[in-house]
Scaffold this active site. Structure first.
Site, short mmCIF file in Angstrom:
data_model
loop_
_atom_site.label_atom_id
_atom_site.label_comp_id
_atom_site.label_asym_id
_atom_site.label_seq_id
_atom_site.Cartn_x
_atom_site.Cartn_y
_atom_site.Cartn_z
N PHE A 269 0.88 -1.16 0.00
CA PHE A 269 0.00 0.00 0.00
C PHE A 269 0.92 1.22 0.00
CE2 PHE A 269 -2.73 3.25 1.72
CZ PHE A 269 -3.95 2.99 1.09
N ASP B 73 2.09 -4.39 8.78
CA ASP B 73 0.92 -3.54 8.54
C ASP B 73 -0.30 -4.45 8.47
OD1 ASP B 73 -1.16 -2.05 7.41
OD2 ASP B 73 0.24 -0.74 6.35
N TYR C 75 -10.77 1.69 10.73
CA TYR C 75 -11.98 2.07 9.97
C TYR C 75 -12.34 1.07 8.87
CZ TYR C 75 -8.39 4.16 6.90
OH TYR C 75 -7.28 4.37 6.13
N LYS C 76 -11.53 0.01 8.72
CA LYS C 76 -11.85 -1.00 7.70
C LYS C 76 -12.65 -2.11 8.37
CE LYS C 76 -8.05 0.53 4.82
NZ LYS C 76 -6.62 0.44 4.49
N ARG D 95 -12.23 -4.75 -6.87
CA ARG D 95 -11.93 -5.39 -5.60
C ARG D 95 -13.20 -5.48 -4.76
NH1 ARG D 95 -8.10 -2.60 -1.07
NH2 ARG D 95 -9.91 -1.24 -1.02
C1 LIG Z 1 -5.87 1.63 4.26
C2 LIG Z 1 -4.39 1.41 4.45
C3 LIG Z 1 -3.58 2.40 5.01
C4 LIG Z 1 -4.19 3.75 5.31
O1 LIG Z 1 -3.38 4.59 6.00
P1 LIG Z 1 -3.98 5.89 6.68
O2 LIG Z 1 -2.80 6.62 7.14
O3 LIG Z 1 -4.88 5.42 7.80
O4 LIG Z 1 -4.76 6.64 5.66
C5 LIG Z 1 -2.25 2.10 5.23
N1 LIG Z 1 -1.72 0.89 4.90
C6 LIG Z 1 -2.49 -0.07 4.34
C7 LIG Z 1 -1.90 -1.39 4.00
C8 LIG Z 1 -3.83 0.17 4.09
O5 LIG Z 1 -4.58 -0.77 3.52
#
Ligand SMILES: *Cc1c(COP(=O)(O)O)cnc(C)c1O
Length: 413
Positions: free
Chosen positions: A126, A198, A223-224, A372
């Site tokens: 990500f 992560d 939030y996911k 997705r």
């Molecule tokens: C959604 C996501 C993030 C989001 O990071 P934020 O700083 O909370 O916006 C980071 N890493 C991964 C792997 C994600 O899927």
């Protein structure tokens, strides 16, 4: 065996998690398959936000920092998230966003592993994780990044005695591929490297065992899959054994040993407290708190079995009913190495997703050509899967996705 709607309805009747769906406020006529991007709202979260706003903020005002436990929320909620990711108390804080927590964890790991200057990460990570790593590198001349998919095909081949820290996603956000946390952590440790996991796409999606796998640091979203609400703060885990020596660069007053001593210099607090920086969003933390009340009732192994069953069913139905239209499965076919999402590639991916959303089936698009779908066992039913494939079948069969209005792009995909 041919699967029909009756077989699918039977799966719902036998589903031990089916009762949780009514706790969510899901709109009529929508099949929501994007809970891996933004989890659905709980009725209980509305009530909790209202209580925190009207009574605690409105009536008790500043007294609520003590009286309502506001000040302690990052750590009290941290322990509750910790339970879901296999972390004993005192190692997890809910604070800031994942990006900031990646920054803190990477700095801390580099500080614990002095003399080493290599960060290993994934080219297919990500992106924010890589951007934050670049930010860390900019403050530490001589530090370099090695990337899977760029410097070697497999991350395992990049780990050697020069590596300070491995930054890795537990579940890949695009393909859903699930890493072996225990094996990769063991390999990194054998080479003298630390790991930062992560967990954005695994916390609340499947059992995670940070302590058992001997993980050093972890970060992730709430939030996911955890349903904390839009922009709900993230979490950071720091293993007990590192807490005394670990330091993080965003040394704000919330991480100070005596924040209300108003001292001139920073003196990091004990344990995970040091990983806080500044004032936290209380209303968001409270929405998350209501979601965690629900999680207290949930058996994560039941989540995992249903998740695999939902994703297996989706793949089977898409391939059986839409196979002729060039949708190509991306990511694992074997459910045991898949997170709780399924992706397909198609040259018309963006338009196909827009056509689905217009028909009430909400997934998302990830550039350049992936659609997705996230499967959240708390509120996704087997009938939802059936309905989603029905709509996808229709969109593909009629070519409805080719309508030019579906090609208009918005800022968030
Ligand atoms: C959604 C996501 C993030 C989001 O990071 P934020 O700083 O909370 O916006 C980071 N890493 C991964 C792997 C994600 O899927």
């Amino acid at each position: 065996m041919k699967i029909d709607i009756h077989a699918v309805e039977a799966l719902d009747r036998d589903d031990p998690l089916a009762g949780f769906k009514s706790r969510f406020d899901l709109p009529e006529g929508v099949t929501y398959l994007d809970g891996n991007s933004l989890g659905a709202a709980l009725h209980a979260s509305y009530a909790e936000i209202e209580k925190a706003a009207k009574r605690e903020w409105g009536q008790d005002l500043i007294r609520s920092w003590n009286k309502a436990g506001w000040f302690a929320l990052p750590l009290t909620l941290g322990d509750r998230v910790g339970r879901l990711i296999g972390a004993a108390p005192g190692q997890t804080a809910v604070t800031d966003h994942t990006s900031a927590n990646v920054y803190k964890a990477l700095h801390a790991a580099l500080g614990l592993n002095t003399g080493r200057h290599v960060i290993v990460a994934e080219g297919g990570s990500f992106p924010t994780d890589l951007y934050m790593a670049e930010g860390v590198i900019a403050t530490r001349p001589g530090t370099v990044m090695r990337l899977e998919g760029v410097d070697a095909p497999r991350i395992e081949d990049l780990i050697d005695e020069t590596v300070a820290v491995v930054l890795v996603n537990h579940v890949n956000y695009k393909t859903g591929a699930l890493r072996d946390m225990e094996a990769l952590t063991r390999q990194a440790h054998a080479a003298g490297a630390l790991v930062v996991w992560d967990l954005c796409h695994s916390a609340g999606a499947l059992p995670v065992e940070l302590d058992r796998c001997n993980v050093d640091f972890a970060v992730g979203c709430t939030y996911k899959y955890l349903n904390g609400g839009p922009g709900a703060p993230a979490f950071i885990y720091v293993a007990k054994r590192h807490q005394e020596k670990a330091s993080q660069p965003l040394s704000g007053w919330w991480g100070h040993a005596r924040p209300f001593g108003f001292e001139r210099s920073y003196d990091g607090g004990a344990g995970i407290l040091r990983f806080l920086s500044g004032t936290q969003p209380i209303l968001s933390l409270r929405a998350l708190s209501a979601a965690l009340d629900l999680w207290d009732e949930v058996d994560m192994t039941a989540i995992r079995s249903k998740s695999i069953a939902l994703t297996d069913l989706f793949i089977k139905l898409v391939e059986a009913r839409c196979g002729a239209h060039g949708l190509k499965l991306v990511g694992p076919r074997d459910g045991t190495v898949r997170g709780s999402q399924v992706s397909f590639e198609h040259e018309g991916a963006y338009e196909i997703m827009q056509a689905l959303i217009e028909r009430g089936v909400i997934g998302d698009f990830r550039a350049p050509a992936t659609i997705r779908f996230g499967f959240t066992p708390l509120y996704t039913s087997f009938t939802d899967v059936w309905n989603a494939v029905d709509v996808l079948h229709d969109v593909m069969e009629t070519g409805a996705w080719r309508d030019s209005r579906h090609a208009v792009r918005s800022a968030v995909t």
